[in-house]
Each structure stands twice: as C-alpha cells, then as structure tokens.
Design a protein around this motif. Sequence first.
Motif: not given
Length: 166
Positions: A48, A52, A55-56
């Motif tokens: 995860s 993340l 995603l950033f």
Amino acid sequence: MEYFLLFISLILLILGIIGSILPALPGLPLSWLGLLSLFLIDEIQFSSFMLLITLFITLFISVLDYLIPAQGTKRFGGSKYGIWGTNIGLVIGIFIPVPLGFLIGPFVGALIGELLFDIKNVKRAFKAATGSLIGFLASTFIKLVTCIAFVGVAVKVIFVNLKIWF
C-alpha cells in the motif's frame, strides 16, 4: 475475479501509455488505476506504501502537465496572452481532426495569443510559441516515462506473484 482484475489492470496500463501521448486520454491516471486494480487482487501482494507513492507521483505530474507548456511559453519570452493561448490551443487542438492537432494547437494558440498582445513583434511571438511546443513535448515525455515505469512496477509485481497462481 482475479483474472478479470488482472485483465483490467493490463488494459488500463496500456491505455495509460497511449494516453500519455494523446491528450484526449488521461494517461497517467489510467496507469495508476491499473496499479490500483492490481492492488485489489487478493492473491497479489502489493504494498500500500508503493500504491500511495505512485498516487503522489501521478498527482504531482498531472499538475505539472498543465504548468510545463505554459512555463515553456513564459521562459521563451511569452506574455500572459501567450500562456492563455497555449492552454486554449491545447484544448482546441484535441478536437481538431488534423493529425497531431494536439501538437499544433498549443503552438498556434501561443502564437495567436502573442500576436494579440503585440502584432508587430512576430519574431517574439514565434519564439514564445516554440517554447510552448517544447514545454508540451517535455510534459508528454515525462508522462510517457512515468507510465512506462508504472508498467514496469506492474510487471514486477505480477512476476513476483506468479508462483501463487501456478
């Protein structure tokens, strides 16, 4: 269900690469959704934290994608008219049926914007339009490289987890 999500993930990653070149498709977000699809497969171990981080990266580069062409115009001596022309030309260029209209649009938009600002200085207007084109190409290159890197992440995750499926 796992195979369906895997198929969707691969399709999204491929569409992401295509979309990184064609502005009509949101390439980088599609690639990230492909990674998210992999994450949702129970049998695949996908961090995860990695999701993340990607995603950033997606959010950061998506913001840069709108700023880089305008900054290219500005760096090459363009005014706010040229920056607005670049952005308007990019949007209009997507819908022009001319091949590579998405490349021509920002250039022509910046050129028209600069000529509206100062019609007598064609050389400066052309220079600013060139900056717009270079900025657009730079942002496209960044998106393409990032989408390819996301495909690399997905391939690594899939191959690491192949032993679970076979």
